[in-house]
Design an enzyme around this catalytic site. Structure first.
Site, PDB file in Angstrom:
ATOM      1  N   LYS A 182      -8.620  14.153   3.710  1.00  0.00           N
ATOM      2  CA  LYS A 182      -8.091  12.898   3.722  1.00  0.00           C
ATOM      3  C   LYS A 182      -6.845  13.008   5.035  1.00  0.00           C
ATOM      4  O   LYS A 182      -6.979  13.953   5.590  1.00  0.00           O
ATOM      5  CB  LYS A 182      -7.041  12.536   2.778  1.00  0.00           C
ATOM      6  CG  LYS A 182      -6.358  13.991   2.150  1.00  0.00           C
ATOM      7  CD  LYS A 182      -5.514  14.047   0.862  1.00  0.00           C
ATOM      8  CE  LYS A 182      -6.297  14.021  -0.388  1.00  0.00           C
ATOM      9  NZ  LYS A 182      -6.590  12.776  -1.343  1.00  0.00           N
ATOM     10  N   ARG A 183      -6.203  11.907   5.427  1.00  0.00           N
ATOM     11  CA  ARG A 183      -5.382  12.268   6.391  1.00  0.00           C
ATOM     12  C   ARG A 183      -4.385  13.021   6.322  1.00  0.00           C
ATOM     13  O   ARG A 183      -3.753  13.507   4.961  1.00  0.00           O
ATOM     14  CB  ARG A 183      -4.608  10.718   6.726  1.00  0.00           C
ATOM     15  CG  ARG A 183      -5.511   9.670   7.477  1.00  0.00           C
ATOM     16  CD  ARG A 183      -6.010  10.085   8.853  1.00  0.00           C
ATOM     17  NE  ARG A 183      -5.012  10.300   9.712  1.00  0.00           N
ATOM     18  CZ  ARG A 183      -4.625   9.438  10.465  1.00  0.00           C
ATOM     19  NH1 ARG A 183      -5.579   8.378  10.977  1.00  0.00           N
ATOM     20  NH2 ARG A 183      -3.683   9.450  11.380  1.00  0.00           N
TER      21      ARG A 183
ATOM     22  N   THR B 126      -8.246   6.641  -2.888  1.00  0.00           N
ATOM     23  CA  THR B 126      -9.767   6.118  -3.233  1.00  0.00           C
ATOM     24  C   THR B 126     -10.693   7.380  -3.155  1.00  0.00           C
ATOM     25  O   THR B 126     -11.831   7.349  -3.401  1.00  0.00           O
ATOM     26  CB  THR B 126     -10.151   5.157  -2.389  1.00  0.00           C
ATOM     27  OG1 THR B 126     -10.069   5.492  -0.805  1.00  0.00           O
ATOM     28  CG2 THR B 126      -9.407   3.687  -2.676  1.00  0.00           C
TER      29      THR B 126
ATOM     30  N   LYS C  70       0.634  14.329   1.128  1.00  0.00           N
ATOM     31  CA  LYS C  70      -0.398  14.824   0.415  1.00  0.00           C
ATOM     32  C   LYS C  70      -0.492  16.322   0.302  1.00  0.00           C
ATOM     33  O   LYS C  70      -1.158  16.735  -0.271  1.00  0.00           O
ATOM     34  CB  LYS C  70      -1.548  14.283   1.606  1.00  0.00           C
ATOM     35  CG  LYS C  70      -1.805  12.594   1.361  1.00  0.00           C
ATOM     36  CD  LYS C  70      -2.772  12.209   2.315  1.00  0.00           C
ATOM     37  CE  LYS C  70      -2.967  10.927   2.653  1.00  0.00           C
ATOM     38  NZ  LYS C  70      -3.779  10.176   1.626  1.00  0.00           N
TER      39      LYS C  70
ATOM     40  N   HIS D  19       0.700  -1.199   0.073  1.00  0.00           N
ATOM     41  CA  HIS D  19       0.063   0.098  -0.008  1.00  0.00           C
ATOM     42  C   HIS D  19       0.929   1.253   0.136  1.00  0.00           C
ATOM     43  O   HIS D  19       0.182   2.434   0.161  1.00  0.00           O
ATOM     44  CB  HIS D  19      -0.801   0.262   1.236  1.00  0.00           C
ATOM     45  CG  HIS D  19      -1.981  -0.888   1.055  1.00  0.00           C
ATOM     46  ND1 HIS D  19      -3.242  -0.685   0.587  1.00  0.00           N
ATOM     47  CD2 HIS D  19      -2.333  -2.120   1.570  1.00  0.00           C
ATOM     48  CE1 HIS D  19      -3.981  -1.480   0.510  1.00  0.00           C
ATOM     49  NE2 HIS D  19      -3.585  -2.506   0.937  1.00  0.00           N
TER      50      HIS D  19
ATOM     51  N   LYS E 134     -14.139   8.814  -5.079  1.00  0.00           N
ATOM     52  CA  LYS E 134     -15.310   9.013  -4.483  1.00  0.00           C
ATOM     53  C   LYS E 134     -16.106  10.320  -5.039  1.00  0.00           C
ATOM     54  O   LYS E 134     -17.225  10.666  -5.474  1.00  0.00           O
ATOM     55  CB  LYS E 134     -15.342   9.075  -2.796  1.00  0.00           C
ATOM     56  CG  LYS E 134     -15.083   7.711  -2.221  1.00  0.00           C
ATOM     57  CD  LYS E 134     -14.466   8.066  -0.843  1.00  0.00           C
ATOM     58  CE  LYS E 134     -14.010   6.993  -0.361  1.00  0.00           C
ATOM     59  NZ  LYS E 134     -13.297   7.229   1.020  1.00  0.00           N
TER      60      LYS E 134
HETATM   61  C1  LIG Z   1     -11.840   7.512   1.427  1.00  0.00           C
HETATM   62  C2  LIG Z   1     -11.502   7.629   2.832  1.00  0.00           C
HETATM   63  C3  LIG Z   1     -10.140   7.933   2.978  1.00  0.00           C
HETATM   64  C4  LIG Z   1      -9.069   7.885   1.752  1.00  0.00           C
HETATM   65  O1  LIG Z   1      -8.956   9.128   1.315  1.00  0.00           O
HETATM   66  P1  LIG Z   1      -7.657   9.357   0.353  1.00  0.00           P
HETATM   67  O2  LIG Z   1      -7.914  10.591  -0.159  1.00  0.00           O
HETATM   68  O3  LIG Z   1      -7.584   8.421  -0.741  1.00  0.00           O
HETATM   69  O4  LIG Z   1      -6.507   9.506   0.997  1.00  0.00           O
HETATM   70  C5  LIG Z   1      -9.778   8.431   4.141  1.00  0.00           C
HETATM   71  N1  LIG Z   1     -10.530   8.537   5.306  1.00  0.00           N
HETATM   72  C6  LIG Z   1     -11.940   8.284   4.981  1.00  0.00           C
HETATM   73  C7  LIG Z   1     -13.108   8.566   6.096  1.00  0.00           C
HETATM   74  C8  LIG Z   1     -12.430   7.896   3.654  1.00  0.00           C
HETATM   75  O5  LIG Z   1     -13.892   7.743   3.545  1.00  0.00           O
END
Ligand SMILES: *Cc1c(COP(=O)(O)O)cnc(C)c1O
Length: 844
Positions: A566-567, A674, A572, A375, A678
Site C-alpha cells: 500500500k502507499r 480496498t 498505515k 475519503h 483483494k
Molecule cells: C488496491 C490498491 C491500493 C489500495 O491499497 P490499500 O491497502 O487499501 O491502501 C493501492 N495501490 C494499488 C496498486 C492497489 O491496487
C-alpha cells in the site's frame, strides 16, 4: 515455459476457443502487424506483437462501443458522471479479453502463431493515473458501472506522466518519470473535434448589472476516450480524459512583436496543466498548478455533459433542451473526494452567468445534481485553498463561493441564533493568518448526499469531522462501503482459484459475488481444502519464480508469505511491521534452536517524493532486510523483501500468493482500505485493527477467521484524551525497547549510525499514530498467526471461509447502492448490435 497441458488447465474457466474465432483473431492480428505496425515477422519485436494483439482486441469493442453510445442517445436514460482526478486503471488488454469473453480465442491464436500471450501482456504499460486506493476505486467503479449496464462516464485528466516509477537504490526510493505514452496508447481515441475552452485568471466585471468573468487566458481541453467494457454484456462505456492544448492564438502579442520562437515555446508551458499526476496520497499540497488541474478537469467535463444534456433527443426527432428544470433528473455528478469540488461553483457560474438561470433556481439544480464522497479524516489531507490564490486563478468562482457562503451562513444563523462559534466552524471561509476556502464544506453544502466509504468511517465523519453539518443536514449523510471488481481481482489475477471455485459452484459468482457463500460447506471437505492449498502453493511458486528472474531473490515457498503493500504513510504503520520483523530477528538470534515458523515478509509501496519520514521508513525496511537476509544464523527462516514499484499490475501478481495480509492502520485513520478486500477474496488471512472495512470484513467472516488486535477507535480517543506517553510503553516493553534502540543506535546502519534517529525521536516524542501503544498487542497477535500456520488444514479452513465471506466487497454491490440511494438510476440493457440496422442515429 508452460506446457500445452498446463496451458489447457489454465484456461478452463475461459471456455473452449471456437475454431472460427481463433482464425478470425489470427487474421486480424496479422493484418494489424502488416498494415498498422508496418512490420513483417522477421523484424517485428515483442512490442509490435503486443500492439497487434491490442488492436485486434480493440476492434472487438468498437461496434459495441458505438452501439452503446447510440443507445444512450436514443433512450436518454439518466447519466452518471464520475468525476475524479485519478483513474488507476492498470493494464487493459487482459481485462478487455476477459470482459469480452475472447480470452481463450486470443490465447489459442497466439499459441498457434508461436507467441506466448502472457509475455505479450507483460509488455503493456500500466495506466498509472492514480496514487493508490482512491484512484483504483474509480477504476473498479467504472468496471462495475459498465457491468451493471449503467449509463456512466468517467471524467478525468490524461496525464502525460502517471505515478512515478519507483526504483530502490541502496535501500533508498528513487523516482523516475512514468513516460507511459512513449510507445503510444492503443486503447485511447483522441477527439480533437470536441475540444472545449478553459479560462484562467482575468477579473470579474459588471456587464448590464450582471457579474461576468472577463480578460481571462484561454486554453483548450482535448478529450481522449477509452472504452470501458462491461463483463459479459454489450455495454461499452467511456472514460473521457482531458489533455491540455494551447490555442493557435496563444501569446499572439509575441507573434506581433516578431518573437515567433518564444511564442511557440510558451505554448508548451501553458500545456503543463495535464503534464503530471501529483504523487501525494492523503496529503494536500496547495500548489497553483494543482488548482488549475482541478478546474481544468471540472470545467471541461461540465461543459461536455451539459452539451450532451442539451442535445438529447427525448426519443423524438431532434428537439434541443433549453430548460434546465429536468437537469437533476437526467444528470448525477459524483465527486471523488473534494478534488473536483470546483464543480459546484462552476455549475453555478454556467447556470447563472451563461444560461441566465436565477441564482435560487441554479442552486436548487446544483444541490440536486452533485454528490460528494469523503475519503479521509486526516487533517493534512483536507483541501483548503488560500483565498488569494483562488481569487487570482478563478476570480469569478471566488465571488460565487462568497455568495454561497453568505446565503448558507444566513441559514445557519436562523437555525442557531447567536451561535457565533458554530458560524465560524461551519463557514466555507476559514479565518486565520491566511484566509482559506474549506472545500469539504463547499461539497457538503452543495451536494444532495455525502458519503463515507466504510461504516466506521461514515460514523466518524458524522460524529467528529463534519458534526455541525450532520446536525444541520442529517439526511444528507450516508455510507457506501467500498468494493473491488471481482473480474480483475479474482477471475483475471487468480485463474487457478477461479477454476476451483467454478468447478464447485459454477460461474455466476463473477457477476454475483454473494454466490461465494456456497463455498462455506466446502470448508469441511478435506479434498477441497487440499486443492485450495495446492493452488495457493502454485501461486506462491509462480511469484517466487517472478522474484527470482526479475530481482534475483530466492524465497522459501514453504514459509508464510506475509505482505503489506500500500502507499507508505505513517498512519498505515509500516514502521510497526518493521519493528515486528526486528523483534522476530532478535528472538531468533537469542535462541537460534527454538522452533520458529518461517516467514517471508514482503513490503511494497511508494512514498510521496516530498514525504521525508515515509522515505526513511523505506530505507529502514531495506536496511533491516540487508541484516536479516544475510545472517547465516537466520537461514531461510526469515526473509525481508521490499517489492519495488508497487502498482496495479504488480498487485495482480502478488496478492494471489499471499498467506497473510497486513491491515494495521491506527483505528480511525484508514477510511476503508480496498487492498484488504483483494487479499480476502484471494484466500489470505488478515491481521488487522478494527479500522475501515476490516470491521465489516470481520462481521462477514466471523471474528474467529481474522486476527484482530489493538485499540478500538474509542480506546484511541481515550488514550489521547488522557495524554498519551509513548515513552512509558517503550520503557515497559523490553522487545519494543530493544528494537527501537537498535534502530536508533545504528545496528541497521553501521555506516551512518544516526541515520534513523529521526524515526526514533519521532516515535518517542510524538507518536501520532500510537504505534508504541499497539505494538505489544500486534506482536502477540502475530504469534497466534504463526501458531495457526503450523496446521495447514486449520489454516485452509479459515482461508476458505474468508473467500466465502467476501461477497459483500464486490464493487458491484457498492455501485448498486450508489445507483439506488444517491443517483436514482437503473440499468439500461444494451441490445446486441444488429448488423442489418445501419443506424443513422447520432453518437456522442
Ligand atoms: C488496491 C490498491 C491500493 C489500495 O491499497 P490499500 O491497502 O487499501 O491502501 C493501492 N495501490 C494499488 C496498486 C492497489 O491496487
Amino acid at each position: 515455459m508452460i506446457t500445452e497441458c498446463d496451458r489447457r488447465k489454465q484456461i478452463s474457466m475461459r471456455g473452449i476457443a471456437p475454431v472460427e474465432n481463433v482464425a478470425t483473431v489470427k487474421k486480424s492480428f496479422n493484418r494489424h502487424l502488416h498494415y498498422t505496425l508496418v512490420k513483417d515477422r522477421n523484424v517485428a519485436t515483442p512490442r509490435d506483437y503486443y500492439f497487434s494483439l491490442a488492436y485486434t482486441v480493440r476492434d472487438h469493442l468498437v461496434s459495441r462501443w458505438i452501439r452503446t453510445q447510440q443507445f444512450y442517445y436514443e433512450v436518454d436514460p439518466k447519466r452518471v458522471y464520475y468525476l475524479s482526478l485519478e483513474f488507476y486503471m492498470g493494464r487493459t488488454l487482459s481485462n478487455t479479453m476477459v470482459n469480452l469473453g475472447i480470452q481463450s480465442s486470443c490465447d489459442e491464436a497466439m499459441y498457434q502463431l508461436g507467441l506466448d500471450i502472457e509475455e505479450l501482456e507483460e509488455i503493456e504499460q500500466d495506466a498509472g493515473l492514480g496514487n493508490g486506493g482512491l484512484g483504483r476505486l474509480a477504476a473498479c467503479f467504472l468496471d462495475s458501472m459498465a457491468s451493471l449496464g449503467l449509463a456512466a462516464y468517467g471524467y478525468g485528466i490524461r496525464y502525460d506522466y502517471g505515478i512515478f516509477t519507483q526504483r530502490i537504490e541502496n535501500g533508498w526510493q528513487v523516482e523516475e518519470p512514468d513516460d507511459w505514452l512513449r510507445f503510444g496508447n492503443p486503447w485511447e481515441k483522441s477527439r480533437p473535434e470536441y475540444c472545449l475552452p478553459v479560462n484562467f485568471y482575468g477579473r470579474v466585471e459588471k456587464v448590464n448589472d450582471q457579474d461576468k468573468w472577463v480578460d481571462a487566458q484561454v486554453l483548450f481541453a482535448m478529450p481522449y476516450d477509452t472504452p470501458v467494457p462491461g463483463y459479459g454484456n454489450n455495454t461499452v462505456n467511456t472514460l473521457r480524459l482531458w489533455s491540455c492544448k494551447a490555442p493557435n492564438s496563444f501569446q499572439l502579442h509575441f507573434f506581433n512583436n516578431g518573437d515567433y520562437i518564444n511564442a511557440v515555446c510558451e505554448r508548451n508551458n501553458a500545456e503543463n496543466i495535464s503534464r503530471v499526476l501529483y504523487p501525494n496520497d492523503n496529503v494536500f499540497e496547495g500548489k497553483e498548478l494543482r488548482l488549475k488541474q482541478e478546474y481544468f478537469m471540472v470545467t471541461a467535463s461540465l461543459q461536455d455533459l451539459i452539451r450532451r444534456f442539451k442535445s438529447s433527443s427525448f426519443g423524438q426527432a431532434k428537439p434541443v433542451r433549453t430548460s434546465f428544470d429536468t437537469f437533476p433528473d437526467k444528470v448525477a455528478i459524483q465527486l471523488n473526494d473534494t478534488h473536483p469540488s470546483l464543480a459546484i461553483p462552476e455549475l453555478m457560474r454556467i447556470l447563472v452567468d451563461i444560461e441566465n438561470v436565477p441564482w435560487d433556481k441554479a442552486w436548487d439544480i446544483t444541490t440536486r445534481t452533485c454528490a460528494y464522497t469523503n475519503h479521509t479524516v486526516l487533517p493534512e489531507a483536507l483541501e483548503r485553498w488560500p483565498v488569494g490564490l483562488l481569487g487570482h486563478v478563478l476570480p469569478r468562482h471566488l465571488a460565487i463561493l462568497y455568495e454561497i457562503n453568505l446565503r448558507f451562513l444566513q441559514e445557519v444563523g436562523k437555525r442557531w441564533p447567536g451561535d457565533f462559534g458554530r458560524l465560524a466552524r461551519m463557514s466555507l471561509v476559514e479565518e486565520g493568518p491566511e484566509k482559506k476556502i474549506n472545500m469539504a464544506h463547499v461539497c457538503i453544502v452543495g451536494s444532495k448526499a455525502v458519503n463515507g466509504v466504510a461504516a466506521i468511517h461514515s460514523e466518524i465523519i458524522k460524529k467528529n469531522t463534519f458534526k455541525d453539518f450532520y446536525e444541520m443536514f442529517p439526511k444528507k449523510f450516508q455510507n457506501k462501503t467500498n468494493g473491488i471488481t471481482p473480474r480483475r481481482w479474482l477471475l483475471l489475477c487468480n485463474p487457478g482459484l477461479s477454476d476451483a471455485i467454478a468447478e464447485k459452484i459454477g460461474e455466476t459468482w463473477v457477476t454475483n459475488l454473494n454466490e461465494l457463500r456456497k463455498l462455506t460447506p466446502l470448508s469441511k471437505e478435506e479434498a477441497f481444502l487440499r486443492n485450495f492449498m495446492k493452488i495457493k502453493q502454485e501461486n506462491k511458486m509462480k511469484l517466487a519464480q517472478y522474484l527470482q528472474t526479475n530481482y534475483h531473490i530466492k524465497v522459501n515457498t514453504a514459509s508464510m508469505f506475509d505482505m503489506q503493500v500500500k502507499r507508505i504513510h505513517e498512519y498505515k504503520r509500516q514502521l510497526m511491521n518493521c519493528l515486528h520483523i526486528i523483534t522476530l530477528y532478535n528472538r531468533l538470534k537469542k535462541n537460534p534452536q527454538a522452533p520458529f515458523v518461517p516467514r517471508t515478509i514482503m513490503v511494497g509501496g511508494k512514498a510521496a517524493p516530498g514525504y521525508h519520514i515515509a522515505k526513511m521508513i523505506i530505507k529502514l525496511i531495506n536496511n533491516v532486510g540487508r541484516v536479516v537476509n544475510n545472517d547465516p544464523i537466520i537461514g531461510d527462516r526469515l526473509k525481508v523483501i521490499y517489492l519495488e514499484n508497487y502498482r496495479v499490475s504488480l498487485a495482480e501478481k502478488i496478492i494471489p500468493a499471499a498467506d497473510l495480509s497486513e491491515q494495521i492502520s491506527l483505528a480511525g485513520t484508514e477510511a476503508s482500505g480496498t487492498g484488504n478486500m483483494k487479499f480476502m477474496l484471494n484466500g489470505a488471512l488478515t491481521i488487522g485493527t478494527l479500522d475501515g472495512a476490516n470491521v465489516e470484513m470481520m462481521e462477514e467472516m466471523g471474528k474467529e477467521n481474522i486476527f484482530i488486535f489493538g485499540m478500538t477507535v474509542d480506546e484511541v480517543e481515550e488514550l489521547f484524551r488522557k495524554g498519551y506517553n509513548p515513552r512509558s510503553f517503550y520503557e515497559n516493553d523490553a522487545e519494543l525497547k530493544q528494537a527501537l534502540d537498535q534502530v536508533n543506535g545504528g545496528y541497521f546502519s553501521p555506516e551512518d549510525p544516526n541515520l534513523f534517529s529521526d524515526l526514533y525521536q519521532g516515535l518517542l516524542n510524538n507518536d501520532r499514530f500510537a504505534l508504541c501503544a499497539d505494538f505489544r498487542a500486534y506482536v502477540d497477535c502475530q504469534e497466534q498467526v504463526s501458531e495457526l500456520f503450523k496446521d495447514p488444514m486449520k489454516w485452509a479452513v479459515k482461508a476458505t471461509l474468508n473467500v466465502a465471506a467476501s461477497g459483500k466487497f464486490s464493487s458491484d454491490r457498492t455501485i448498486s447502492e450508489y445507483a439506488k440511494d444517491i443517483w436514482g438510476v437503473e440499468p439500461s440493457l444494451v441490445k446486441l448490435p444488429n448488423p442489418a440496422d445501419k443506424g443513422s442515429a447520432k453518437e456522442n
